[in-house]
Design a protein around this motif. Structure first.
Motif, short mmCIF file in Angstrom:
data_model
loop_
_atom_site.label_atom_id
_atom_site.label_comp_id
_atom_site.label_asym_id
_atom_site.label_seq_id
_atom_site.Cartn_x
_atom_site.Cartn_y
_atom_site.Cartn_z
N ASP A 1 -0.42 -29.26 11.46
CA ASP A 1 0.56 -28.31 10.92
C ASP A 1 1.46 -29.06 9.95
O ASP A 1 2.45 -29.66 10.34
N SER A 2 1.10 -29.05 8.68
CA SER A 2 1.82 -29.83 7.67
C SER A 2 3.26 -29.34 7.52
O SER A 2 4.18 -30.13 7.31
N ASN A 3 3.48 -28.03 7.61
CA ASN A 3 4.84 -27.50 7.49
C ASN A 3 5.74 -28.03 8.59
O ASN A 3 6.86 -28.48 8.33
N ALA A 4 5.27 -27.99 9.82
CA ALA A 4 6.07 -28.46 10.95
C ALA A 4 6.39 -29.94 10.80
O ALA A 4 7.52 -30.38 11.05
N GLY B 1 6.94 -21.17 5.87
CA GLY B 1 5.48 -21.22 5.79
C GLY B 1 4.91 -21.04 4.40
O GLY B 1 3.79 -20.52 4.26
N SER C 1 -6.16 -27.42 8.39
CA SER C 1 -6.08 -26.58 9.57
C SER C 1 -5.81 -25.15 9.13
O SER C 1 -5.42 -24.90 7.97
N VAL D 1 -3.31 -23.17 9.96
CA VAL D 1 -1.91 -22.96 9.60
C VAL D 1 -1.55 -23.61 8.27
O VAL D 1 -0.83 -23.03 7.45
N SER D 2 -2.10 -24.79 8.00
CA SER D 2 -1.83 -25.45 6.72
C SER D 2 -2.53 -24.72 5.57
O SER D 2 -1.96 -24.59 4.48
#
Length: 285
Positions: A81-84, A118, A244, A246-247
């Motif tokens: 999860d790059s954002n997280a 996101g 992923s 989410v990314s």
């Protein structure tokens, strides 16, 4: 004597900040994440230090050794999860500003930075900007255009005649060489305390992916055709190269936001390195 602290000193932008400051005979504390990179940077007025940007307490001790700092939030792992990850490092780096004694900071950000959730770097770097400003330290923000270095992965398919792209061949897109971002950052690190706020930085002119294809064609000696991924297939195209879910969704939303952006800066700070010069250097290896 003012000591300048540079995060990401071993990267494309940070290394140019170190180089520019060194050429100006300024003392630099270059922050990197490995002993190998530290060894490569050490010398002259440059002292290299290994630090983990996720360790606020340790980073604060580094910041307390200087007066001005260049802050760069490293990209998150796109296979997770790059954002997280980027939001976590944004908080860690900016938490370290408390009681640091810094008199000015320069923050690396991006065109299109905006509030929200996101949307890839557009939202994580906006968070970084806001947290940096909330420190109360005079904050200069450099929003950089689309990096030329993103084109490096396209050299191999271009050599076979196809340029895969997430943007239409005719879409005008601000682009910049990271080295030019480093030059501007070094200038703002050394400028007056009231040189704060947002500055937009891009190359000598705006380009299209048609221009990118033409540059590869000139330097590789063959025709190159742009193949644009349809919007509805963006997320799947990112997943296909290891992102992923989410990314991939975040990067798809970021790409769509960039495509839909119409309010581009009227008076950006322009760098010197052209698209053609970058592609020529890239294809020479």
């Amino acid at each position: 004597m003012t000591v300048f602290i540079i995060l990401g000193a071993g990267g494309n932008i940070g290394s140019q900040v170190v180089k520019s400051l060194s050429e100006a005979d300024q003392p630099v504390l270059a922050v990197v994440h490995s002993a190998e990179k530290a060894k490569a940077l050490e010398g002259g007025a440059v002292e290299a230090v290994v630090a983990d940007v996720n360790d606020s307490a340790a980073l604060r001790k580094v910041f307390q050794r200087g007066k001005r700092a260049f802050l760069l939030n490293p990209p998150g792992n796109v296979s997770a999860d790059s954002n997280a990850a980027e939001l976590a490092t944004s908080k860690s780096i900016t938490d370290a500003l408390s009681d640091s004694g810094l008199e000015k900071i320069v923050v690396a950000s991006t065109y299109g930075a905006r509030p929200g959730d996101g949307i890839g770097d557009l939202t994580t770097l906006y968070d970084f900007e806001q947290r940096a400003k909330a420190s109360g330290i005079p904050t200069a923000i450099d929003r950089g255009a689309y990096y030329f270095t993103n084109l490096a992965m396209l050299a191999e398919p271009a050599s076979k005649g196809t340029l895969p792209a997430t943007f239409a061949a005719t879409m005008e897109l601000p682009m910049v060489d990271p080295a030019d971002l480093g030059v501007v950052a070094a200038e703002r690190l050394q400028s007056a305390l009231d040189d704060v706020g947002i500055v937009y930085v891009e190359g000598p002119e705006r380009y299209t992916f048609g221009d990118v294809a033409a540059a590869f064609a000139r330097h590789q000696g063959r025709d190159v055709v742009v193949k644009t991924t349809p919007r509805e297939q963006l997320a799947e195209s990112f997943k296909a190269i290891g992102f992923s879910e989410v990314s991939a969704e975040a990067y798809a939303r970021m790409t769509e936001a960039t495509i839909d952006e119409t309010d581009l800066p009227k008076l950006p700070r322009r760098g010197r390195i052209t698209l053609d010069a970058y592609i020529a250097r890239l294809t020479r290896g």
